[in-house]
Design a protein around this motif. Structure first.
Motif, PDB file in Angstrom:
ATOM      1  N   LEU A   3     -31.073 -18.977  14.680  1.00 36.59           N
ATOM      2  CA  LEU A   3     -31.074 -20.381  14.277  1.00 36.59           C
ATOM      3  C   LEU A   3     -32.293 -20.664  13.408  1.00 36.59           C
ATOM      4  O   LEU A   3     -33.358 -20.077  13.619  1.00 36.59           O
ATOM      5  CB  LEU A   3     -31.105 -21.279  15.519  1.00 36.59           C
ATOM      6  CG  LEU A   3     -29.890 -21.150  16.426  1.00 36.59           C
ATOM      7  CD1 LEU A   3     -30.131 -21.844  17.752  1.00 36.59           C
ATOM      8  CD2 LEU A   3     -28.668 -21.729  15.751  1.00 36.59           C
ATOM      9  N   PRO A   4     -32.177 -21.547  12.444  1.00 41.25           N
ATOM     10  CA  PRO A   4     -33.316 -21.823  11.560  1.00 41.25           C
ATOM     11  C   PRO A   4     -34.386 -22.658  12.255  1.00 41.25           C
ATOM     12  O   PRO A   4     -34.079 -23.584  13.006  1.00 41.25           O
ATOM     13  CB  PRO A   4     -32.680 -22.599  10.408  1.00 41.25           C
ATOM     14  CG  PRO A   4     -31.467 -23.230  10.991  1.00 41.25           C
ATOM     15  CD  PRO A   4     -30.982 -22.287  12.048  1.00 41.25           C
ATOM     16  N   VAL A  79     -43.776 -26.302  26.145  1.00 45.04           N
ATOM     17  CA  VAL A  79     -42.407 -26.806  26.214  1.00 45.04           C
ATOM     18  C   VAL A  79     -41.615 -25.833  27.084  1.00 45.04           C
ATOM     19  O   VAL A  79     -42.011 -24.683  27.261  1.00 45.04           O
ATOM     20  CB  VAL A  79     -41.760 -26.947  24.815  1.00 45.04           C
ATOM     21  CG1 VAL A  79     -42.451 -28.012  23.999  1.00 45.04           C
ATOM     22  CG2 VAL A  79     -41.759 -25.636  24.069  1.00 45.04           C
ATOM     23  N   TYR A  80     -40.525 -26.304  27.628  1.00 43.11           N
ATOM     24  CA  TYR A  80     -39.729 -25.480  28.538  1.00 43.11           C
ATOM     25  C   TYR A  80     -38.330 -25.285  27.982  1.00 43.11           C
ATOM     26  O   TYR A  80     -37.631 -26.245  27.676  1.00 43.11           O
ATOM     27  CB  TYR A  80     -39.676 -26.132  29.919  1.00 43.11           C
ATOM     28  CG  TYR A  80     -41.049 -26.321  30.524  1.00 43.11           C
ATOM     29  CD1 TYR A  80     -41.712 -25.245  31.110  1.00 43.11           C
ATOM     30  CD2 TYR A  80     -41.684 -27.543  30.475  1.00 43.11           C
ATOM     31  CE1 TYR A  80     -42.977 -25.399  31.644  1.00 43.11           C
ATOM     32  CE2 TYR A  80     -42.953 -27.707  31.013  1.00 43.11           C
ATOM     33  CZ  TYR A  80     -43.594 -26.631  31.598  1.00 43.11           C
ATOM     34  OH  TYR A  80     -44.856 -26.785  32.118  1.00 43.11           O
ATOM     35  N   ASN A  81     -37.948 -24.029  27.842  1.00 43.30           N
ATOM     36  CA  ASN A  81     -36.622 -23.654  27.337  1.00 43.30           C
ATOM     37  C   ASN A  81     -36.169 -22.390  28.068  1.00 43.30           C
ATOM     38  O   ASN A  81     -36.974 -21.489  28.271  1.00 43.30           O
ATOM     39  CB  ASN A  81     -36.674 -23.329  25.840  1.00 43.30           C
ATOM     40  CG  ASN A  81     -37.087 -24.503  24.998  1.00 43.30           C
ATOM     41  OD1 ASN A  81     -36.358 -25.466  24.895  1.00 43.30           O
ATOM     42  ND2 ASN A  81     -38.259 -24.432  24.387  1.00 43.30           N
ATOM     43  N   SER A  82     -34.909 -22.326  28.411  1.00 40.99           N
ATOM     44  CA  SER A  82     -34.391 -21.079  28.972  1.00 40.99           C
ATOM     45  C   SER A  82     -33.931 -20.189  27.821  1.00 40.99           C
ATOM     46  O   SER A  82     -33.803 -20.642  26.679  1.00 40.99           O
ATOM     47  CB  SER A  82     -33.236 -21.347  29.940  1.00 40.99           C
ATOM     48  OG  SER A  82     -32.084 -21.740  29.235  1.00 40.99           O
ATOM     49  N   PRO A  87     -30.626 -23.471  20.479  1.00 42.10           N
ATOM     50  CA  PRO A  87     -30.683 -24.661  19.629  1.00 42.10           C
ATOM     51  C   PRO A  87     -31.814 -25.610  20.025  1.00 42.10           C
ATOM     52  O   PRO A  87     -32.480 -26.179  19.167  1.00 42.10           O
ATOM     53  CB  PRO A  87     -29.316 -25.324  19.842  1.00 42.10           C
ATOM     54  CG  PRO A  87     -28.414 -24.181  20.221  1.00 42.10           C
ATOM     55  CD  PRO A  87     -29.289 -23.268  21.044  1.00 42.10           C
ATOM     56  N   GLN A  88     -32.060 -25.763  21.321  1.00 42.80           N
ATOM     57  CA  GLN A  88     -33.152 -26.631  21.766  1.00 42.80           C
ATOM     58  C   GLN A  88     -34.498 -26.039  21.359  1.00 42.80           C
ATOM     59  O   GLN A  88     -35.399 -26.757  20.947  1.00 42.80           O
ATOM     60  CB  GLN A  88     -33.115 -26.840  23.275  1.00 42.80           C
ATOM     61  CG  GLN A  88     -34.235 -27.753  23.745  1.00 42.80           C
ATOM     62  CD  GLN A  88     -34.236 -27.983  25.243  1.00 42.80           C
ATOM     63  OE1 GLN A  88     -33.217 -27.833  25.897  1.00 42.80           O
ATOM     64  NE2 GLN A  88     -35.382 -28.347  25.768  1.00 42.80           N
ATOM     65  N   PHE A  89     -34.652 -24.709  21.468  1.00 39.84           N
ATOM     66  CA  PHE A  89     -35.890 -24.057  21.055  1.00 39.84           C
ATOM     67  C   PHE A  89     -36.150 -24.298  19.566  1.00 39.84           C
ATOM     68  O   PHE A  89     -37.260 -24.657  19.168  1.00 39.84           O
ATOM     69  CB  PHE A  89     -35.848 -22.555  21.344  1.00 39.84           C
ATOM     70  CG  PHE A  89     -37.018 -21.816  20.781  1.00 39.84           C
ATOM     71  CD1 PHE A  89     -38.252 -21.870  21.407  1.00 39.84           C
ATOM     72  CD2 PHE A  89     -36.898 -21.079  19.616  1.00 39.84           C
ATOM     73  CE1 PHE A  89     -39.353 -21.211  20.880  1.00 39.84           C
ATOM     74  CE2 PHE A  89     -37.976 -20.405  19.079  1.00 39.84           C
ATOM     75  CZ  PHE A  89     -39.216 -20.474  19.712  1.00 39.84           C
ATOM     76  N   CYS A  93     -39.293 -26.346  17.818  1.00 39.67           N
ATOM     77  CA  CYS A  93     -40.124 -25.822  16.722  1.00 39.67           C
ATOM     78  C   CYS A  93     -40.212 -26.829  15.589  1.00 39.67           C
ATOM     79  O   CYS A  93     -41.300 -27.072  15.051  1.00 39.67           O
ATOM     80  CB  CYS A  93     -39.562 -24.498  16.205  1.00 39.67           C
ATOM     81  SG  CYS A  93     -39.743 -23.126  17.348  1.00 39.67           S
ATOM     82  N   ARG A  94     -39.090 -27.424  15.239  1.00 37.12           N
ATOM     83  CA  ARG A  94     -39.087 -28.414  14.162  1.00 37.12           C
ATOM     84  C   ARG A  94     -39.889 -29.657  14.548  1.00 37.12           C
ATOM     85  O   ARG A  94     -40.689 -30.171  13.761  1.00 37.12           O
ATOM     86  CB  ARG A  94     -37.657 -28.785  13.773  1.00 37.12           C
ATOM     87  CG  ARG A  94     -36.920 -27.655  13.050  1.00 37.12           C
ATOM     88  CD  ARG A  94     -35.580 -28.101  12.494  1.00 37.12           C
ATOM     89  NE  ARG A  94     -34.594 -28.398  13.516  1.00 37.12           N
ATOM     90  CZ  ARG A  94     -33.764 -27.502  14.069  1.00 37.12           C
ATOM     91  NH1 ARG A  94     -33.816 -26.239  13.686  1.00 37.12           N
ATOM     92  NH2 ARG A  94     -32.896 -27.864  14.975  1.00 37.12           N
ATOM     93  N   ASP A  95     -39.696 -30.137  15.790  1.00 40.79           N
ATOM     94  CA  ASP A  95     -40.410 -31.330  16.255  1.00 40.79           C
ATOM     95  C   ASP A  95     -41.919 -31.097  16.302  1.00 40.79           C
ATOM     96  O   ASP A  95     -42.704 -31.943  15.869  1.00 40.79           O
ATOM     97  CB  ASP A  95     -39.917 -31.747  17.642  1.00 40.79           C
ATOM     98  CG  ASP A  95     -38.476 -32.246  17.638  1.00 40.79           C
ATOM     99  OD1 ASP A  95     -37.935 -32.537  16.551  1.00 40.79           O
ATOM    100  OD2 ASP A  95     -37.889 -32.318  18.738  1.00 40.79           O
TER     101      ASP A  95
END
Length: 110
Positions: A3-4, A79-82, A87-89, A93-95
């Motif tokens: 994903l970009p 930040v927390y990501n599984s 897509p959330q990761f 990154c963008r945010d």
């Protein structure tokens, strides 16, 4: 998932965020990075039991330290990501990149 996300994001993989040391957070800032963020397992779902809790404590310690030095504490965070939340990761990154861009460079180019 390929994903970009922003090209200025540098990813350093570690077995567990609990392995991230205070120096791992400070060194990039010293070398000119505008921010450092840790992406760890979701709370309560750490593969190594409490690694993400240790990382969160270290991030908070670094935030206090850099604030005492006159640097915005928002430049360091967690930040927390599984693993399945690609897509959330990418969105994180963008945010984060936009937040850091709004703060401006950590060091002036003078």
């Amino acid at each position: 998932m390929r994903l970009p996300y922003p090209t200025n994001v540098r990813i350093v993989q570690v077995p567990c965020t609990g392995r991230v040391d205070v120096l791992h957070l400070l060194k990039p800032l010293e070398q000119g990075a505008d921010g450092v963020y840790v992406s760890g397992c979701l709370p309560g779902e750490c593969h190594y039991i409490s690694g993400n809790l240790k990382a969160a404590k270290r991030v908070a310690r670094v935030q206090k330290l850099i604030e005492a030095l006159g640097v915005e504490p928002e430049r360091v965070g967690i930040v927390y990501n599984s693993a399945s939340m690609g897509p959330q990761f990418a969105q994180c990154c963008r945010d984060i990149t936009e937040r850091l861009r709004a703060l401006g460079p950590i060091y002036s180019k003078d």
